[in-house]
Design an enzyme around this catalytic site. Structure first.
Site, PDB file in Angstrom:
ATOM      1  N   GLU A 137      -0.154  24.080 -28.019  1.00 43.93           N
ATOM      2  CA  GLU A 137       0.528  24.612 -26.820  1.00 43.93           C
ATOM      3  C   GLU A 137       0.466  26.137 -26.775  1.00 43.93           C
ATOM      4  OE1 GLU A 137       4.015  22.645 -25.405  1.00 43.93           O
ATOM      5  OE2 GLU A 137       3.527  20.815 -26.514  1.00 43.93           O
TER       6      GLU A 137
HETATM    7  C1  LIG Z   1      -2.598  17.840 -33.210  1.00 39.92           C
HETATM    8  C2  LIG Z   1      -3.041  18.522 -31.972  1.00 39.92           C
HETATM    9  C3  LIG Z   1      -2.581  18.073 -30.739  1.00 39.92           C
HETATM   10  C4  LIG Z   1      -3.009  18.682 -29.574  1.00 39.92           C
HETATM   11  N1  LIG Z   1      -2.598  18.166 -28.377  1.00 39.92           N
HETATM   12  C5  LIG Z   1      -3.144  18.651 -27.233  1.00 39.92           C
HETATM   13  C6  LIG Z   1      -2.862  18.045 -25.976  1.00 39.92           C
HETATM   14  O1  LIG Z   1      -2.088  17.079 -25.887  1.00 39.92           O
HETATM   15  N2  LIG Z   1      -3.454  18.519 -24.870  1.00 39.92           N
HETATM   16  C7  LIG Z   1      -4.319  19.573 -24.933  1.00 39.92           C
HETATM   17  O2  LIG Z   1      -4.833  19.948 -23.896  1.00 39.92           O
HETATM   18  N3  LIG Z   1      -4.595  20.182 -26.103  1.00 39.92           N
HETATM   19  C8  LIG Z   1      -4.049  19.750 -27.254  1.00 39.92           C
HETATM   20  N4  LIG Z   1      -4.346  20.344 -28.454  1.00 39.92           N
HETATM   21  C9  LIG Z   1      -5.232  21.472 -28.459  1.00 39.92           C
HETATM   22  C10 LIG Z   1      -4.558  22.798 -28.817  1.00 39.92           C
HETATM   23  O3  LIG Z   1      -3.731  23.222 -27.776  1.00 39.92           O
HETATM   24  C11 LIG Z   1      -5.640  23.791 -29.168  1.00 39.92           C
HETATM   25  O4  LIG Z   1      -6.139  23.404 -30.425  1.00 39.92           O
HETATM   26  C12 LIG Z   1      -5.163  25.212 -29.208  1.00 39.92           C
HETATM   27  O5  LIG Z   1      -4.873  25.660 -27.926  1.00 39.92           O
HETATM   28  C13 LIG Z   1      -6.177  26.142 -29.865  1.00 39.92           C
HETATM   29  O6  LIG Z   1      -7.433  25.953 -29.351  1.00 39.92           O
HETATM   30  P1  LIG Z   1      -8.683  25.805 -30.326  1.00 39.92           P
HETATM   31  O7  LIG Z   1      -8.361  24.697 -31.247  1.00 39.92           O
HETATM   32  O8  LIG Z   1      -9.902  25.691 -29.526  1.00 39.92           O
HETATM   33  O9  LIG Z   1      -8.703  27.120 -31.155  1.00 39.92           O
HETATM   34  P2  LIG Z   1      -9.392  28.481 -30.751  1.00 39.92           P
HETATM   35  O10 LIG Z   1      -9.050  28.831 -29.373  1.00 39.92           O
HETATM   36  O11 LIG Z   1     -10.808  28.424 -31.118  1.00 39.92           O
HETATM   37  O12 LIG Z   1      -8.655  29.482 -31.691  1.00 39.92           O
HETATM   38  C14 LIG Z   1      -9.066  29.735 -33.049  1.00 39.92           C
HETATM   39  C15 LIG Z   1      -8.309  30.949 -33.557  1.00 39.92           C
HETATM   40  O13 LIG Z   1      -8.615  32.090 -32.758  1.00 39.92           O
HETATM   41  C16 LIG Z   1      -7.487  32.693 -32.278  1.00 39.92           C
HETATM   42  N5  LIG Z   1      -7.719  33.307 -30.993  1.00 39.92           N
HETATM   43  C17 LIG Z   1      -8.308  32.760 -29.908  1.00 39.92           C
HETATM   44  N6  LIG Z   1      -8.298  33.650 -28.912  1.00 39.92           N
HETATM   45  C18 LIG Z   1      -7.697  34.763 -29.356  1.00 39.92           C
HETATM   46  C19 LIG Z   1      -7.358  36.033 -28.805  1.00 39.92           C
HETATM   47  N7  LIG Z   1      -7.621  36.321 -27.539  1.00 39.92           N
HETATM   48  N8  LIG Z   1      -6.745  36.910 -29.562  1.00 39.92           N
HETATM   49  C20 LIG Z   1      -6.448  36.628 -30.831  1.00 39.92           C
HETATM   50  N9  LIG Z   1      -6.715  35.476 -31.415  1.00 39.92           N
HETATM   51  C21 LIG Z   1      -7.333  34.547 -30.681  1.00 39.92           C
HETATM   52  C22 LIG Z   1      -6.479  31.568 -32.216  1.00 39.92           C
HETATM   53  O14 LIG Z   1      -5.187  32.064 -32.238  1.00 39.92           O
HETATM   54  C23 LIG Z   1      -6.810  30.794 -33.457  1.00 39.92           C
HETATM   55  O15 LIG Z   1      -6.208  31.412 -34.558  1.00 39.92           O
HETATM   56  C24 LIG Z   1      -3.891  19.779 -29.621  1.00 39.92           C
HETATM   57  C25 LIG Z   1      -4.301  20.246 -30.870  1.00 39.92           C
HETATM   58  C26 LIG Z   1      -3.924  19.625 -32.016  1.00 39.92           C
HETATM   59  C27 LIG Z   1      -4.419  20.139 -33.330  1.00 39.92           C
END
Ligand SMILES: Cc1cc2nc3c(=O)[nH]c(=O)nc-3n(C[C@H](O)[C@H](O)[C@H](O)COP(=O)(O)OP(=O)(O)OC[C@H]3O[C@@H](n4cnc5c(N)ncnc54)[C@H](O)[C@@H]3O)c2cc1C
Ligand SMILES: Cc1cc2nc3c(=O)[nH]c(=O)nc-3n(C[C@H](O)[C@H](O)[C@H](O)COP(=O)(O)OP(=O)(O)OC[C@H]3O[C@@H](n4cnc5c(N)ncnc54)[C@H](O)[C@@H]3O)c2cc1C
Lengths: 574, 327, 262
Positions: A391
């Site tokens: 989230e």
């Molecule tokens: C168990 C679980 C349940 C989930 N449930 C849902 C759901 O129901 N619906 C849904 O839509 N999604 C869901 N998600 C997805 C979740 O919201 C995303 O994993 C999350 O938003 C991060 O995206 P990402 O995994 O692509 O990480 P990334 O965006 O690739 O991030 C990787 C790292 O980079 C950092 N980062 C990225 N951009 C920046 C920036 N601009 N500045 C600084 N740091 C940055 C992040 O903070 C993180 O540390 C779920 C995830 C999990 C693990």
């Protein structure tokens, strides 16, 4: 829509909108009484039926538990009565949610996926017909909902989604194609709020829209269950949409406004997550206290050692702060006329980090058995960790807090800059200008009429609210639009705001308690408030000083060079 | 002729309930204190041989009421008959053993007589001249003292086990049987007894178990039963439980130990998170070695345990399990 | 079928009880209260009967203002309305007087069945239900574990010692005291909780019950209550002390070498 006031955004502009956060919001006596009965039922149900470690081991929540909870009615709490739900206030909803998290994290995540985010878009923007069609089933627990935003290429950068919904002109349906990942409840939900890009107007510019998609539509498929660190009982899967025909009547909200819908959903959904963290923190505190009082070393309960006392104190202060800010913010939602997007993001960041600190210290207090799978700590540690990630990751939310706060302020700076030719020189004028725009309201840079027992904390709050304003102006003056790339600074600014909002949350809570019960009866709470504020203003001061005086450039250099070399290549030996 | 201390006998199918003898012992001891004689009264149909048996129980007299309306126990029949017996004999004290049957009719009798009943007493004591009856409140956590004022009849029931039937004084002359002919015509029996039966045979016969780990409400929630099962496994013991644990469905009914469950006497009995209410204790007090684990140092279970651990069971049990595994 | 369920609030099971200075009661200030355990089951029994046979379930409670909480819980579970005798000004231990008050309230309703728990977890007299039946002139059965309603009568299974039961038939109206465990008790649902607020809670004063001050005067009772105290210990267990690891080791050692149970 008229621009809504925001307490935290106003802080950026140097104004303290006291009226928004004072007095501390209260739910009415009847709702509170109902709530306490509901919590009793839930606790009793959990006592009889929920085995959290079994859920963790088996990787699923037994059907009877979901069925039993459905019978209690918890899956329809936030849904209005006319659609088969109970129309809870945000405060009541989140309080129950908090309790569910204390019972079992997987249960809370499942519930959150369903109600905090899965069906929220329907509640906020669904048409009457859509609400009538879906909400009763979702309220009764016959159906579960999921929120499908994230994609392989679009996590934090949610605007970058690739899923498309293209209108088939002959039928008027939208044809949905794409992949979603990490979808909570993905394995068994019947209803999905899916975000997809639709070509707009003649140019065919792709803009995001939200759609109501149901499991029975052809072409909807779930992938296998993800194997996760924790929250094992919650379902997390990939979702694929292969030429799924979605009737135009399933568009939620206006075409092309889906991103805004998603952000609105998350703004309120995040708060549930923070409430859950409060529940987890409280439960862990109880476990730790119990252990610390019973475990004897050196012939004395370890609770008597100051290093352990320090940990317990930190836990209690954190729990108190999270609770104070969460239910202040739910109160803001319930009054309905203020912008709470920053506040809920703050709750999420502070709450998830507090829960993580707490679980770590709880494990430490438990010593070796904290690390044993026979005790609840390691499961709690695995379960709690997700809260810093989903989230909106805490990094992205920190950037959001700082940037959204400065955005407004920055726009005025720009305007004033143009008008004055010599743009960013005369800060005094600028401040007058920004304050002037809130002229219709009585706003000051003071907190008035706060109980005298809190005068020191109030003074510090005012002082450091000013510091924030000054820091923001410095940063904006220096970097203007490029501020978006100054994440070291954004982090400091957001941390300052987080601490300020936390301070005001405990101050207003205490102020209301002091006025109602008298100083003698709130001594414990007062000590907690004082302890927190003392820590908080020192942190704010440090962050403020480091706006100009820091080692950011060096840290950047180290990170960049390490990225070049591909890791740590400075081995001392061998 | 009248009686001083009247003890009400309990029988089913002419077989005496052993707890009646406990009440007689109470009567005898009380009689010594007060210089009064003890009589028994038995109600039923065709109970002459029972009456004969009772004459040897160290009482002066055995009164009997033999009537069709008393062939089965009913509260109407018993209360109606005893009301007349008491009116006629005017005893100073009427004593009962606090059985399930007495629970059923004695309060009704009390109301008919408009004479208060001190129910479920655990002992009596003399305070100067006053006879003080002690009963437990708050499920055995606290004792309460009661006395009677004025003339009898005073009604008292004693907890099962409060007096020891082995202390029955039978050396004196055999008592005389006196049949009372009461008019039961006006006693309307409204309940119809259909059957008296033993419940379905328990699937688990705990009475044969050598070792039992019994858990009580102190385990807090069903989830924690598992840890107790681990303990039982480590001890090679069967699982038992207090009533609330079975009532809540955390363990099946056939695991219940106590007055309405099974009566057990294993070599080793672990009472974990069990307070030691009388209804539980009567079912396990004859166990060989009793270990009690309870966080409340005042829990009555420690009165009958051989080894006690005052602690949080969640802290102790895992350690006991590993200590057992090690040894 | 109209069923009246008598319910009482008692201090929660795990309460730390402190006796008042005059030794006559426990300190109430820090106590939390809950519905007496077997009364919960009595209510559940009534609700099940109503679900099967139709009719009305009326809660009857006597106690101070705080018992409203218990009443609301009962209403939330599905009772239709409630009667509350506020006895703040005439609290007594005298069972006859308490039964008189309850009976007066019950007599204003024409109930087919009156249910009570078999005993309370505070005083534990276990007499109120049976005395009440006698006062009301109703047949009764106590420690009831099963109920079958027939035309104009009920068949019930009564618990006896050691796994024995008695099956009896009673004409209606009747009074039953219900034993814990007769059925699984339901949880108040959100729906029930929200609906409870619309249900009637009727306050009954002494005069509403057709009684006067003199009727609640317990000074003439021949039974006198004197004091409460923490029981003296008869035989104490040998207490093992130390940290958990320590006591566990001691225990295993003693079981092996002293008690020789292995
Ligand atoms: C168990 C679980 C349940 C989930 N449930 C849902 C759901 O129901 N619906 C849904 O839509 N999604 C869901 N998600 C997805 C979740 O919201 C995303 O994993 C999350 O938003 C991060 O995206 P990402 O995994 O692509 O990480 P990334 O965006 O690739 O991030 C990787 C790292 O980079 C950092 N980062 C990225 N951009 C920046 C920036 N601009 N500045 C600084 N740091 C940055 C992040 O903070 C993180 O540390 C779920 C995830 C999990 C693990
Ligand atoms: C007619 C009748 C028949 C009955 N028949 C039976 C019967 O057959 N069998 C039976 O058992 N009962 C029976 N009962 C019920 C009986 O009166 C008691 O209510 C019951 O035995 C209490 O069970 P308990 O000890 O488990 O619970 P409680 O009395 O609630 O005791 C729980 C104990 O756990 C301790 N505890 C709590 N937490 C912890 C912790 N973390 N660590 C250590 N200790 C802890 C508490 O200090 C407390 O002493 C009957 C009652 C009646 C009226």
């Amino acid at each position: 829509m008229p621009e809504q006031l925001s307490f935290c955004k106003s802080l950026f502009a140097g104004a303290i909108e006291q009226e928004i956060v004072f007095p501390y919001p209260r739910i009415d006596a009847e709702e509170e009484e109902n709530l306490s009965m509901i919590l009793d039922s839930l606790r009793q149900f959990a006592k009889d039926h929920v085995n959290s470690s079994e859920i963790d081991r088996s990787g699923e929540i037994p059907k009877e538990i979901l069925g039993g909870l459905a019978e209690l009615g918890v899956f329809g709490m936030s849904i209005p009565e006319e659609y088969g739900g109970y129309g809870f206030s945000s405060t009541a909803y989140n309080r129950v949610f908090e309790e569910m998290a204390a019972i079992d994290a997987s249960l809370a995540v499942t519930m959150g996926g369903h109600q905090s985010i899965g069906l929220k878009a329907l509640l906020l923007h669904g048409s009457e017909e859509q609400k009538k069609r879906y909400l009763p089933k979702l309220a009764s627990g016959e159906w579960f909902a999921a929120f499908a935003l994230t994609e392989p290429g679009a996590g934090s950068d949610a605007a970058g989604i690739q899923t498309t919904a293209v209108k088939d002109e002959s039928s008027g349906d939208y044809i949905l194609n794409g992949n979603k990942i990490w979808i909570t409840n993905g394995g068994f939900a019947d209803f999905f709020t899916v975000f997809a890009k639709t070509p707009m107007g003649d140019g065919g510019e792709m803009k995001i829209s939200a759609f109501a998609v149901t499991r029975d539509m052809e072409g909807v498929a779930s992938g296998k269950e993800e194997e996760k660190l924790g929250i094992h009982g919650s379902s997390t899967t990939e979702l694929t949409f292969d030429n799924v025909r979605v009737p135009a009547s399933n568009l939620i909200g206006p075409l092309g406004k889906g991103f805004k819908v998603a952000m609105e959903v998350l703004n309120s959904g995040r708060l549930g997550l923070a409430a859950a963290c409060a529940g987890g923190t409280k439960k862990l505190t109880a476990l730790s206290v119990d252990h610390a009082m019973n475990r004897k070393q050196f012939n004395t309960p370890i609770a008597n050692f100051e290093m352990i006392q320090g940990k317990i104190s930190d836990m209690v202060v954190d729990a108190f702060v999270v609770e104070s800010m969460v239910y202040l913010t739910t109160g803001l939602i319930d009054r309905g006329d203020v912008d709470y997007s920053l506040e809920s993001a703050i709750c999420k960041v502070y709450g998830s980090e507090a829960a993580w600190r707490t679980v770590s210290e709880a494990m430490q207090i438990a010593g070796g058995l904290g690390y044993s799978a026979e005790y609840p700590y390691e499961q709690a540690l695995r379960d709690v960790r997700i809260n810093l990630i989903f989230e909106g990751t805490n990094e992205v939310l920190r950037a959001f807090i700082a940037l959204a706060g400065m955005q407004e302020h920055g726009e005025y700076l720009k305007k004033v800059g143009k008008a004055l030719q010599n743009p960013l020189a005369d800060l005094g004028v600028l401040t007058d200008y920004t304050l002037g725009r809130i002229k219709s309201r009585v706003s000051t840079n003071r907190l008035e009429d706060v109980h005298s027992a809190l005068s020191e904390q109030t003074g510090k709050f005012e002082e450091y609210a000013k510091e924030l304003h000054v820091a923001v102006e410095k940063v904006l003056t220096k970097y203007r639009k490029d501020v978006i790339h100054q994440e070291f600074l954004l982090q400091r600014i957001s941390d300052m705001v987080i601490d300020l909002f936390a301070m005001v949350s405990v101050i207003t809570r205490l102020d209301s308690m002091l006025k109602e019960k008298g100083e003698d009866n709130v001594q414990r709470e007062l000590t907690i408030c004082q302890t927190f504020c003392e820590d908080a203003w020192r942190r704010i001061r440090r962050n403020s000083r480091q706006i100009e005086n820091n080692i950011d450039a060096s840290r950047k250099k180290i990170a960049e060079s390490t990225c070049e070399t591909g890791g740590y290549d400075l081995d001392l030996i061998g | 002729m009248s009686v001083d201390i009247l003890v009400v006998a309990e029988q089913r199918d002419g077989v005496l309930n052993r707890s009646t003898l406990e009440a007689v012992v109470a009567g005898q001891e009380l009689g010594k204190q007060l210089g009064k004689e003890v009589a028994l009264v038995a109600l039923g149909k065709g109970i002459s041989s029972l009456a004969e048996e009772l004459t040897s129980k160290g009482v002066k007299e055995v009164l009997t009421v033999d009537d069709d309306k008393l062939s089965d126990y009913t509260p109407d029949g018993y209360a109606g008959a005893l009301q007349q017996v008491i009116a006629a004999e005017n005893p100073a004290y009427v004593l009962f053993s606090h059985t399930y049957t007495v629970r059923d009719y004695a309060p009704k009798l009390a109301m008919k007589l408009e004479r208060p009943l001190v129910s479920d007493c655990v002992r009596y004591k003399m305070d100067g001249n006053a006879l003080v009856f002690v009963r437990q409140v708050f499920q055995g956590k606290i004792d309460a003292d009661f006395t009677f004022e004025g003339d009898g009849p005073h009604l008292v029931s004693f907890q099962v086990g409060a007096f020891n039937a082995d202390n029955l004084e039978t050396s004196g002359a055999a008592g005389a049987v006196r049949n009372l002919s009461l008019s039961m015509d006006n006693v309307e029996i409204r309940t119809k007894v259909l059957d008296v039966f033993e419940g379905v045979k328990q699937e688990v016969d705990l009475s044969k178990a050598d070792r039992i780990v019994s858990v009580g409400r102190g385990v807090k929630k069903s989830e924690n039963i598992e840890m107790m099962k681990d303990l039982a496994a480590a001890l090679g013991a069967e699982m038992g439980a207090s009533r609330p644990v079975c009532d809540d469905g955390w363990l099946p009914l056939d695991r219940q130990v106590g007055s309405s469950g099974q009566t057990v006497a294993p070599k080793l009995y672990f009472a974990v998170g069990i307070s030691g209410a009388i209804q539980h204790i009567v079912g396990m007090k004859n166990s060989g070695t009793i270990v009690a684990i309870n966080k409340d140092p005042h829990a009555p279970i420690f009165d009958i345990a051989d080894y006690g651990i005052v602690a949080d069971l969640f802290e102790v049990i895992p350690e006991v399990i590993s200590a057992l595994k090690e040894s | 079928m109209k069923i009246i369920v008598c319910m009482k609030q008692v201090p929660v099971q795990d309460s730390l009880l402190k006796i008042t200075d005059d030794s006559r009661w426990v300190q109430e200030a820090e106590l939390n209260y809950e519905i007496n355990e077997s009364d919960h089951y009595a209510l559940e029994t009534a609700l099940l009967l109503k679900e099967e046979h139709g009719g009305e379930v009326v809660i009857l409670t006597m106690g101070p203002r705080r018992v409203k909480e218990a009443i609301k819980q009962g209403l939330a579970k599905g009772a239709d309305r409630a009667l509350h005798i506020n006895n703040e000004s005439f609290t007594t231990l005298d069972i006859f007087i308490n039964a008189k008050l309850l009976a007066a309230a019950i007599q204003q309703e024409e109930a087919d069945l009156v249910l009570t728990g078999l005993q309370t977890d505070d005083y534990g007299f276990g007499q109120t239900g049976v005395i009440l039946a006698e006062k009301l002139g109703l047949p009764h059965a106590s420690i009831v574990m099963e109920i079958l309603k027939q035309d104009g009568s009920i068949k019930v299974k009564r618990e006896m010692e050691s796994g024995w039961f008695q099956s009896v038939e009673l004409p209606l109206p009747a009074l039953l005291t219900i034993q814990s465990g007769i059925s699984q008790i339901r949880y108040a649902t959100i729906k029930g909780i929200m609906m409870a607020k619309k249900k009637e809670i009727k306050e009954l004063s002494l005069s509403d019950l057709g009684l006067a001050e003199g009727d609640v005067d317990d000074s003439t009772s021949s039974l006198k209550f004197h004091k409460l105290y923490v029981p003296e210990k008869t035989k104490q267990a040998e207490l093992l002390e130390g940290d958990p690891k320590d006591v566990a080791a001691q225990l295993v050692h003693k079981l092996k070498n002293e008690a020789k149970v292995f």
